[in-house]
Design a protein around this motif. Structure first.
Motif, PDB file in Angstrom:
ATOM      1  N   ALA A  84       0.904  -1.162  -0.021  1.00  0.00           N
ATOM      2  CA  ALA A  84       0.051  -0.019   0.078  1.00  0.00           C
ATOM      3  C   ALA A  84       0.996   1.209   0.035  1.00  0.00           C
ATOM      4  O   ALA A  84       0.541   2.293  -0.898  1.00  0.00           O
ATOM      5  CB  ALA A  84      -0.928  -0.222   1.384  1.00  0.00           C
ATOM      6  N   ALA A  85       1.925   1.288   0.669  1.00  0.00           N
ATOM      7  CA  ALA A  85       2.965   2.475   0.849  1.00  0.00           C
ATOM      8  C   ALA A  85       3.621   2.563  -0.441  1.00  0.00           C
ATOM      9  O   ALA A  85       3.421   3.677  -1.262  1.00  0.00           O
ATOM     10  CB  ALA A  85       4.209   2.237   1.842  1.00  0.00           C
ATOM     11  N   ASN A  86       4.052   1.307  -1.212  1.00  0.00           N
ATOM     12  CA  ASN A  86       4.487   1.512  -2.359  1.00  0.00           C
ATOM     13  C   ASN A  86       3.742   1.918  -3.494  1.00  0.00           C
ATOM     14  O   ASN A  86       4.060   2.855  -4.517  1.00  0.00           O
ATOM     15  CB  ASN A  86       5.125   0.483  -3.164  1.00  0.00           C
ATOM     16  N   ALA A  87       2.315   1.504  -3.302  1.00  0.00           N
ATOM     17  CA  ALA A  87       1.225   2.136  -4.476  1.00  0.00           C
ATOM     18  C   ALA A  87       1.101   3.642  -4.235  1.00  0.00           C
ATOM     19  O   ALA A  87       0.908   4.175  -5.505  1.00  0.00           O
ATOM     20  CB  ALA A  87      -0.019   1.457  -4.085  1.00  0.00           C
ATOM     21  N   ARG A  88       1.506   4.230  -3.120  1.00  0.00           N
ATOM     22  CA  ARG A  88       1.436   5.898  -3.198  1.00  0.00           C
ATOM     23  C   ARG A  88       2.680   6.310  -3.465  1.00  0.00           C
ATOM     24  O   ARG A  88       2.970   7.530  -2.898  1.00  0.00           O
ATOM     25  CB  ARG A  88       0.777   6.064  -1.756  1.00  0.00           C
ATOM     26  N   GLY A  89       3.935   5.421  -4.051  1.00  0.00           N
ATOM     27  CA  GLY A  89       4.929   6.387  -3.780  1.00  0.00           C
ATOM     28  C   GLY A  89       5.857   6.480  -2.913  1.00  0.00           C
ATOM     29  O   GLY A  89       6.881   7.241  -2.885  1.00  0.00           O
ATOM     30  N   ILE A  90       5.397   5.682  -1.835  1.00  0.00           N
ATOM     31  CA  ILE A  90       6.323   5.754  -0.393  1.00  0.00           C
ATOM     32  C   ILE A  90       7.207   4.707  -0.479  1.00  0.00           C
ATOM     33  O   ILE A  90       6.738   3.525  -0.468  1.00  0.00           O
ATOM     34  CB  ILE A  90       5.338   5.761   0.569  1.00  0.00           C
ATOM     35  N   ILE A  91       8.517   4.817  -0.051  1.00  0.00           N
ATOM     36  CA  ILE A  91       9.448   3.679  -0.079  1.00  0.00           C
ATOM     37  C   ILE A  91       9.404   3.328   1.375  1.00  0.00           C
ATOM     38  O   ILE A  91       9.335   4.175   2.431  1.00  0.00           O
ATOM     39  CB  ILE A  91      10.952   4.150  -0.815  1.00  0.00           C
ATOM     40  N   VAL A  92       9.893   1.901   1.812  1.00  0.00           N
ATOM     41  CA  VAL A  92       9.807   1.617   3.157  1.00  0.00           C
ATOM     42  C   VAL A  92      11.206   1.019   3.445  1.00  0.00           C
ATOM     43  O   VAL A  92      11.512   0.256   2.730  1.00  0.00           O
ATOM     44  CB  VAL A  92       8.663   0.560   3.565  1.00  0.00           C
ATOM     45  N   CYS A  93      11.851   1.572   4.673  1.00  0.00           N
ATOM     46  CA  CYS A  93      13.180   1.090   4.907  1.00  0.00           C
ATOM     47  C   CYS A  93      13.031   0.473   6.115  1.00  0.00           C
ATOM     48  O   CYS A  93      12.499   0.682   7.245  1.00  0.00           O
ATOM     49  CB  CYS A  93      13.956   2.108   4.957  1.00  0.00           C
ATOM     50  N   ASN A  94      14.121  -0.539   6.218  1.00  0.00           N
ATOM     51  CA  ASN A  94      14.186  -1.265   7.551  1.00  0.00           C
ATOM     52  C   ASN A  94      15.555  -1.556   8.163  1.00  0.00           C
ATOM     53  O   ASN A  94      16.500  -0.809   7.260  1.00  0.00           O
ATOM     54  CB  ASN A  94      13.413  -2.667   7.361  1.00  0.00           C
ATOM     55  N   THR A  95      15.780  -2.490   8.813  1.00  0.00           N
ATOM     56  CA  THR A  95      16.952  -2.451   9.301  1.00  0.00           C
ATOM     57  C   THR A  95      17.834  -3.949   9.247  1.00  0.00           C
ATOM     58  O   THR A  95      18.089  -4.288  10.510  1.00  0.00           O
ATOM     59  CB  THR A  95      17.412  -2.054  10.931  1.00  0.00           C
ATOM     60  N   PRO A  96      17.971  -4.401   8.185  1.00  0.00           N
ATOM     61  CA  PRO A  96      18.374  -5.809   8.213  1.00  0.00           C
ATOM     62  C   PRO A  96      19.891  -5.919   8.492  1.00  0.00           C
ATOM     63  O   PRO A  96      20.739  -4.904   8.604  1.00  0.00           O
ATOM     64  CB  PRO A  96      18.393  -6.334   6.778  1.00  0.00           C
ATOM     65  N   SER A  97      20.355  -7.036   8.887  1.00  0.00           N
ATOM     66  CA  SER A  97      21.985  -7.578   8.991  1.00  0.00           C
ATOM     67  C   SER A  97      22.613  -7.005  10.234  1.00  0.00           C
ATOM     68  O   SER A  97      23.575  -7.541  10.517  1.00  0.00           O
ATOM     69  CB  SER A  97      22.800  -7.068   7.729  1.00  0.00           C
ATOM     70  N   VAL A  98      21.939  -5.877  10.886  1.00  0.00           N
ATOM     71  CA  VAL A  98      22.780  -5.591  12.030  1.00  0.00           C
ATOM     72  C   VAL A  98      22.096  -6.331  13.488  1.00  0.00           C
ATOM     73  O   VAL A  98      22.897  -6.078  14.426  1.00  0.00           O
ATOM     74  CB  VAL A  98      22.545  -4.061  12.517  1.00  0.00           C
ATOM     75  N   LEU A  99      21.189  -6.871  13.283  1.00  0.00           N
ATOM     76  CA  LEU A  99      20.554  -7.701  14.446  1.00  0.00           C
ATOM     77  C   LEU A  99      20.770  -9.273  14.140  1.00  0.00           C
ATOM     78  O   LEU A  99      20.162  -9.755  15.231  1.00  0.00           O
ATOM     79  CB  LEU A  99      19.424  -7.264  14.712  1.00  0.00           C
ATOM     80  N   ASP A 100      21.692  -9.851  13.269  1.00  0.00           N
ATOM     81  CA  ASP A 100      21.608 -11.172  13.144  1.00  0.00           C
ATOM     82  C   ASP A 100      22.125 -12.060  14.302  1.00  0.00           C
ATOM     83  O   ASP A 100      21.560 -13.093  14.950  1.00  0.00           O
ATOM     84  CB  ASP A 100      22.253 -11.451  11.977  1.00  0.00           C
ATOM     85  N   ASN A 101      23.364 -11.596  14.866  1.00  0.00           N
ATOM     86  CA  ASN A 101      23.900 -12.261  15.853  1.00  0.00           C
ATOM     87  C   ASN A 101      23.135 -12.273  17.201  1.00  0.00           C
ATOM     88  O   ASN A 101      22.878 -13.330  17.871  1.00  0.00           O
ATOM     89  CB  ASN A 101      25.524 -11.738  16.024  1.00  0.00           C
ATOM     90  N   ALA A 102      22.550 -10.859  17.478  1.00  0.00           N
ATOM     91  CA  ALA A 102      21.933 -10.767  18.691  1.00  0.00           C
ATOM     92  C   ALA A 102      20.579 -11.585  18.684  1.00  0.00           C
ATOM     93  O   ALA A 102      20.157 -12.391  19.775  1.00  0.00           O
ATOM     94  CB  ALA A 102      21.413  -9.424  18.898  1.00  0.00           C
TER      95      ALA A 102
END
Ligand code: DGY
Length: 318
Positions: A84-102
């Motif tokens: 729904a965000a992308n359909a409105r031209g909004i990009i969505v960012c997250n935080t992969p890779s920094v929490l793998d070990n924890a």
């Protein structure tokens, strides 16, 4: 210079939060419990959102056109309707890779805590029971050298596999696609979940929650597992069917479970609290000082890069 206006629906740890204060003119709703209408009103003139609680389609559809980016301080994005965000031209960012070990460490804790009855032992000592007549510890089960089945062999699944290999466990996995030999590190691939489950003396779930994976571990799937198996879930509660898991814990089909995540957190199915053979944590997979700082830093940097005209570091691609 005028700063970009940002709607802040959650606070980051101190250092990354300072970056947000330095770079943005913020509308802070992090401590408020607002209706959708109030969120929409607060978002007027904002160009991005530092995400807090769920952003569903009906809310996203009513956000002002000025919003161009959502940034969430999490790797999971099941609380955001990305389509729904992308359909409105909004990009969505997250935080992969920094929490793998924890997160892998918490899965290890859940595996050992469940297998060795850590909840029982802790309660005994904390309530002064140790040494009293009748306080003989119920026996746990060995972990070393057993088979562990990993459902979802992404970065976190692989970090957990590495820890499991430290316990000489035989690692099996199911993933949407087979990994390269380099990433497999000797883990045994199964083409379907049904083929994986008979090997699951221990089953550790590391899949993301999507419409395809919701309730993937149901009663039928549990039947395929060996008797006396141990379930570990540090991913999302809705990947399992609670009634089926609770039934397996009661019948002895599961020896125990180690759970860091639950459906409908924090209002989990109260039956879990009545069971002795569950080691439970309140969704703390990423909760270390270093990891939360790194996640907050990534969430802030995604926004800063975007508004500086660069590609954010982690954009969710559906
Ligand atoms: C994540 O990043 O998705 C963790 O589960 C914390 O929410």
């Amino acid at each position: 210079m005028t700063k970009t206006k940002l709607l802040v629906a959650r606070h980051l740890p101190k250092t990354p939060m300072q970056k947000i204060y330095d770079n943005f003119d913020i509308v802070d709703i992090a401590k408020d419990s607002l209706t959708d209408e109030q969120v929409i009103a607060a978002a007027q003139g904002c160009q991005g959102i530092l995400v807090g609680s769920a952003l569903r389609k009906d809310l996203i559809d009513k956000l002002p056109d000025s919003i161009k980016i959502f940034s969430t301080m999490s790797v999971g994005f099941d609380h955001i309707d990305v389509a729904a965000a992308n359909a409105r031209g909004i990009i969505v960012c997250n935080t992969p890779s920094v929490l793998d070990n924890a997160t892998a460490e918490i899965a290890l804790l859940c595996m050992l805590g469940a297998a060795r009855g850590a909840n029982w032992g802790h309660t005994q000592v904390a309530t002064g029971q140790w040494g009293k007549p009748g306080s003989t510890a119920p026996l746990g089960i060995d972990v070393t050298g057993k088979k562990v089945a990993i459902l979802g062999m992404g970065r976190i699944g692989r970090a957990f596999a590495k820890l499991a290999r430290g316990l000489s466990m035989e690692v099996h996995y199911y993933n949407r696609s087979r990994l390269s030999a380099d990433l497999e590190q000797g883990a045994i691939y199964h083409e379907t979940l049904e083929k994986l489950l008979p090997h699951a003396q221990f089953l550790s779930i590391h899949a993301g929650l999507t419409p395809d994976t919701k309730h993937i571990l149901d009663a039928k799937a549990i039947e395929l597992m060996p008797d006396g198996a141990v379930l570990i879930n540090t991913s999302r509660g809705d990947l399992v069917v609670d009634d089926a898991v609770i039934g397996a814990l009661k019948s002895g089909k599961f020896f125990a479970a180690g759970l860091d995540v639950f459906s409908n957190e924090p209002n989990l199915n109260p039956e879990y609290m009545t069971l002795d053979n569950v080691f439970m944590l309140p969704h703390v997979g990423s909760a270390t000082i270093e990891t939360r700082d790194a996640m907050g830093g990534r969430a802030a940097d995604n926004l800063i890069e975007f508004f500086n005209g660069n590609d954010p570091i982690s954009v969710i691609e559906l």
